[in-house]
Enzyme design. Structure first.
Site, PDB file in Angstrom:
ATOM      1  N   LYS A 127       0.847  -1.199   0.000  1.00 17.66           N
ATOM      2  CA  LYS A 127       0.000   0.000   0.000  1.00 17.66           C
ATOM      3  C   LYS A 127       0.879   1.245   0.000  1.00 17.66           C
ATOM      4  O   LYS A 127       1.508   1.582   0.993  1.00 17.66           O
ATOM      5  CB  LYS A 127      -0.920   0.028   1.225  1.00 17.66           C
ATOM      6  CG  LYS A 127      -2.101   0.923   0.951  1.00 17.66           C
ATOM      7  CD  LYS A 127      -2.510   1.864   2.057  1.00 17.66           C
ATOM      8  CE  LYS A 127      -1.517   2.793   2.624  1.00 17.66           C
ATOM      9  NZ  LYS A 127      -1.385   4.060   1.893  1.00 17.66           N
ATOM     10  N   GLU A 203      10.317   0.893  10.109  1.00 19.84           N
ATOM     11  CA  GLU A 203      11.299   1.915   9.728  1.00 19.84           C
ATOM     12  C   GLU A 203      10.607   3.253   9.960  1.00 19.84           C
ATOM     13  O   GLU A 203       9.781   3.673   9.157  1.00 19.84           O
ATOM     14  CB  GLU A 203      11.688   1.771   8.249  1.00 19.84           C
ATOM     15  CG  GLU A 203      12.359   0.466   7.898  1.00 19.84           C
ATOM     16  CD  GLU A 203      13.780   0.379   8.397  1.00 19.84           C
ATOM     17  OE1 GLU A 203      14.337   1.397   8.838  1.00 19.84           O
ATOM     18  OE2 GLU A 203      14.334  -0.727   8.368  1.00 19.84           O
ATOM     19  N   CYS A 237      14.036  10.555   6.227  1.00 22.21           N
ATOM     20  CA  CYS A 237      14.183  10.130   7.633  1.00 22.21           C
ATOM     21  C   CYS A 237      15.644  10.226   8.076  1.00 22.21           C
ATOM     22  O   CYS A 237      15.915  10.388   9.255  1.00 22.21           O
ATOM     23  CB  CYS A 237      13.674   8.708   7.799  1.00 22.21           C
ATOM     24  SG  CYS A 237      14.423   7.586   6.626  1.00 22.21           S
ATOM     25  N   GLU A 334      11.373  15.963  14.285  1.00 22.74           N
ATOM     26  CA  GLU A 334      11.849  15.770  12.921  1.00 22.74           C
ATOM     27  C   GLU A 334      11.353  16.943  12.066  1.00 22.74           C
ATOM     28  O   GLU A 334      10.147  17.205  12.027  1.00 22.74           O
ATOM     29  CB  GLU A 334      11.260  14.447  12.421  1.00 22.74           C
ATOM     30  CG  GLU A 334      11.827  13.958  11.147  1.00 22.74           C
ATOM     31  CD  GLU A 334      11.283  12.569  10.791  1.00 22.74           C
ATOM     32  OE1 GLU A 334      10.144  12.232  11.170  1.00 22.74           O
ATOM     33  OE2 GLU A 334      12.014  11.834  10.111  1.00 22.74           O
ATOM     34  N   SER A 394      22.854   5.066   2.808  1.00 23.35           N
ATOM     35  CA  SER A 394      21.958   4.063   2.232  1.00 23.35           C
ATOM     36  C   SER A 394      22.591   3.326   1.056  1.00 23.35           C
ATOM     37  O   SER A 394      23.032   3.964   0.094  1.00 23.35           O
ATOM     38  CB  SER A 394      20.684   4.750   1.726  1.00 23.35           C
ATOM     39  OG  SER A 394      20.149   5.572   2.727  1.00 23.35           O
TER      40      SER A 394
HETATM   41  P1  NAP Z   1       2.787   8.386   7.689  1.00 23.39           P
HETATM   42  O1  NAP Z   1       1.731   9.391   7.824  1.00 23.39           O
HETATM   43  O2  NAP Z   1       3.085   7.484   8.816  1.00 23.39           O
HETATM   44  O3  NAP Z   1       2.387   7.531   6.389  1.00 23.39           O
HETATM   45  C1  NAP Z   1       3.147   6.460   5.918  1.00 23.39           C
HETATM   46  C2  NAP Z   1       2.237   5.400   5.312  1.00 23.39           C
HETATM   47  O4  NAP Z   1       1.338   4.922   6.306  1.00 23.39           O
HETATM   48  C3  NAP Z   1       1.356   5.930   4.178  1.00 23.39           C
HETATM   49  O5  NAP Z   1       1.195   4.910   3.218  1.00 23.39           O
HETATM   50  C4  NAP Z   1       0.041   6.194   4.887  1.00 23.39           C
HETATM   51  O6  NAP Z   1      -1.063   6.154   4.046  1.00 23.39           O
HETATM   52  C5  NAP Z   1       0.010   5.040   5.849  1.00 23.39           C
HETATM   53  N1  NAP Z   1      -0.887   5.267   6.991  1.00 23.39           N
HETATM   54  C6  NAP Z   1      -1.168   6.422   7.622  1.00 23.39           C
HETATM   55  N2  NAP Z   1      -2.030   6.195   8.646  1.00 23.39           N
HETATM   56  C7  NAP Z   1      -2.277   4.859   8.662  1.00 23.39           C
HETATM   57  C8  NAP Z   1      -3.059   4.006   9.491  1.00 23.39           C
HETATM   58  N3  NAP Z   1      -3.767   4.470  10.519  1.00 23.39           N
HETATM   59  N4  NAP Z   1      -3.067   2.687   9.224  1.00 23.39           N
HETATM   60  C9  NAP Z   1      -2.358   2.184   8.199  1.00 23.39           C
HETATM   61  N5  NAP Z   1      -1.601   2.952   7.372  1.00 23.39           N
HETATM   62  C10 NAP Z   1      -1.546   4.264   7.612  1.00 23.39           C
HETATM   63  O7  NAP Z   1       4.173   9.010   7.305  1.00 23.39           O
HETATM   64  P2  NAP Z   1       4.476  10.164   6.267  1.00 23.39           P
HETATM   65  O8  NAP Z   1       4.277  11.471   6.916  1.00 23.39           O
HETATM   66  O9  NAP Z   1       3.766   9.921   4.992  1.00 23.39           O
HETATM   67  O10 NAP Z   1       6.012   9.859   5.989  1.00 23.39           O
HETATM   68  C11 NAP Z   1       7.021  10.506   6.634  1.00 23.39           C
HETATM   69  C12 NAP Z   1       7.559   9.677   7.789  1.00 23.39           C
HETATM   70  O11 NAP Z   1       8.152   8.482   7.290  1.00 23.39           O
HETATM   71  C13 NAP Z   1       8.661  10.419   8.522  1.00 23.39           C
HETATM   72  O12 NAP Z   1       8.513  10.318   9.906  1.00 23.39           O
HETATM   73  C14 NAP Z   1       9.923   9.704   8.091  1.00 23.39           C
HETATM   74  O13 NAP Z   1      10.976   9.807   8.980  1.00 23.39           O
HETATM   75  C15 NAP Z   1       9.428   8.316   7.896  1.00 23.39           C
HETATM   76  N6  NAP Z   1      10.334   7.567   7.026  1.00 23.39           N
HETATM   77  C16 NAP Z   1      11.141   6.627   7.595  1.00 23.39           C
HETATM   78  C17 NAP Z   1      12.034   5.918   6.823  1.00 23.39           C
HETATM   79  C18 NAP Z   1      12.912   4.881   7.446  1.00 23.39           C
HETATM   80  O14 NAP Z   1      13.385   4.029   6.734  1.00 23.39           O
HETATM   81  N7  NAP Z   1      13.146   4.895   8.754  1.00 23.39           N
HETATM   82  C19 NAP Z   1      12.111   6.154   5.461  1.00 23.39           C
HETATM   83  C20 NAP Z   1      11.289   7.137   4.897  1.00 23.39           C
HETATM   84  C21 NAP Z   1      10.397   7.826   5.713  1.00 23.39           C
HETATM   85  P3  NAP Z   1      -1.783   7.511   3.565  1.00 23.39           P
HETATM   86  O15 NAP Z   1      -0.864   8.151   2.636  1.00 23.39           O
HETATM   87  O16 NAP Z   1      -3.042   7.047   2.929  1.00 23.39           O
HETATM   88  O17 NAP Z   1      -2.028   8.349   4.811  1.00 23.39           O
END
Ligand code: NAP
Length: 431
Positions: A127, A203, A237, A334, A394
């Site tokens: 997804k 992650e 991230c 962040e 990476s």
């Molecule tokens: P996010 O809001 O957590 O969303 C990530 C994914 O989760 C999206 O596909 C989102 O779908 C889905 N999602 C959101 N709420 C959900 C729920 N209740 N149940 C199931 N799925 C759900 O994160 P973001 O703001 O898009 O991304 C940025 C974050 O990702 C940052 O904190 C960053 O540090 C982290 N990140 C970490 C890494 C790593 O490897 N450690 C790499 C890249 C990014 P929708 O789009 O439909 O909301």
């Protein structure tokens, strides 16, 4: 989930060489179609085309690397300690997986899960984020063209992820969940998976400190800072979130960083002269602006930037903030944008304490030319990864991942393969 479950019985027994070939052909197709894929990614999420190309090359490398590993999954045979018996271990695919990925690296965050899944014989439902479904759908098309059988990789797009994902996470046919995204959502998904003791990899967010000691090569540190901060416009991230610079070089570093940041051209990612694209949406831009305003209101100095940029997108100027007080919110949170807070330090013990003073623990960057100091510092930093005089950590062959609230599990390298394998032990009654 039904499709992934059904396909698993067939896929787990497919010859490793065939699974390897699917990955290798997918790699070749991604590289062949680099220009089209990059344009699509830029139109979808805004980063400059040159950065989209870099991401797609990085993403494709997971397919190549894991294609090479698919034929090397082995087990162990040994004599038990009494000498009266033998121990055999085999490694088998965990089963159908669910992958949830973010928008910031729309392809690479997919391939580093899909690559080891295919290599080990697992099937999956993927997804993507609601902002970037098209990049993942293109990836699905490529996998199909490369001969990936129906049901092995199933892409599900959604705009109400919570509602759609929860029943899948609670589905008894699911064996593993791998999530990349925010710590807040990750926490919720761990709870949902706990009911059936789901195997989980997380992650999550980061808050990377970037440490520059007085003996560092300052040219390399400034170059490194530009990449560690500005790759993906800061929406990464692993982005350097806090710069801690020894007091003897802090003002020179800040001046040089501000001069370089001020030269960056902000604009649409399709314009070849542009270095920094828009932020993903207005909510993200407002959050970045609030963090900068918070520091400004607490007495920090804006050396460059510090404002929204008008244009056809959510632009924010590359920003350097100095005289940062202890209580500035962006030292703890962040930023996910083009903002570099710079603080000076005088003692090694202080800077290690500051670096660790966060709930996150993904990556830290250390710039010093003294090897003894480097290892002394590295051993005390609470992170899953370190860049030592190195601005990018990476690689497909490296175990990417964090500690503390940055998550658990690793992606990339052999560790990333083991996330998709389970060990079965057979006790042999052989005297
Ligand atoms: P996010 O809001 O957590 O969303 C990530 C994914 O989760 C999206 O596909 C989102 O779908 C889905 N999602 C959101 N709420 C959900 C729920 N209740 N149940 C199931 N799925 C759900 O994160 P973001 O703001 O898009 O991304 C940025 C974050 O990702 C940052 O904190 C960053 O540090 C982290 N990140 C970490 C890494 C790593 O490897 N450690 C790499 C890249 C990014 P929708 O789009 O439909 O909301």
């Amino acid at each position: 989930m039904g499709a992934a479950h059904e396909a698993f019985e067939m896929f787990r027994t497919m010859a490793p060489r065939q699974r390897s070939d699917i990955l290798r052909r997918s790699y070749d197709l991604m590289i062949e179609r680099l220009d089209d894929l990059a344009l699509l990614m830029t139109l979808e999420m805004g980063k400059p085309v040159v950065e989209s190309k870099a991401e797609i090359t990085y993403a494709a490398n997971f397919f190549r690397w894991y294609g090479e590993e698919a034929v090397r999954i082995d087990g162990r045979y040994s004599v038990n300690e009494s000498g009266a018996g033998r121990m055999l271990t085999m490694r088998q695919p965990v089963g159908p997986c669910l992958f949830i990925t973010p928008w910031n690296f729309p392809m690479a965050m997919g391939t580093r899960k899909i690559g080891p899944a295919i290599a080990t014989g697992c099937t999956c439902v993927v997804k993507p984020a609601k902002q970037t479904p098209l990049s993942m759908l293109m990836l699905g098309e490529i996998l199909e063209q490369a001969g990936c059988p129906a049901g092995v990789v199933n892409i599900l797009t959604a705009s109400s992820s919570g509602q759609i994902m929860e029943p899948l996470i609670r589905d008894r046919r699911l064996r593993k969940l791998s999530f990349t995204g925010s710590t807040e959502v990750g926490r919720r998904l761990i709870e949902q998976g706990a009911e059936q003791i789901l195997r989980v990899s997380m992650e999550l967010g980061g808050n990377a400190p970037f440490l520059i000691f007085e003996d560092a090569d300052l040219d390399a540190a400034v170059d490194g800072a530009m990449i560690a901060k500005m790759r993906n416009g800061g929406e990464a991230c692993v982005a350097a979130n806090r710069f801690y610079v020894h007091e003897s070089v802090a003002s020179e570093f800040a001046d040089r960083l501000a001069a370089r940041m001020g030269q960056l051209k902000v604009g649409r990612g399709t314009d070849p002269d542009v270095n920094v694209g828009p932020l993903i949406d207005e909510a993200q831009r407002s959050k970045v602006a609030e963090l900068v305003d918070d520091a400004r209101n607490r007495g920090a100095t804006i050396a460059v930037g510090g404002e929204r940029v008008d244009g056809p997108g959510y632009f924010y100027a590359p920003t350097v903030v100095t005289d940062v007080p202890d209580d500035a919110a962006f030292l703890k949170e962040e930023i996910f944008g083009p903002v570099a807070p710079v603080r000076s330090f005088s003692s090694e013990q202080d800077v290690i304490r500051w670096a660790n003073d966060t709930e996150y623990g993904l990556v830290a960057y250390v710039y010093t030319q003294d090897i003894n100091r480097a290892f002394g510092v590295i051993e005390q930093l609470d992170t899953g990864m370190i860049g030592l005089n190195q601005r990018l950590v990476s690689h497909a062959g490296a175990p990417f991942g964090g500690v503390k609230a940055s998550g658990y599990g690793r992606e990339g390298g052999h560790e990333g393969l083991h996330e998709y394998l389970q060990t079965k032990y057979i006790a042999l009654n052989i005297p």
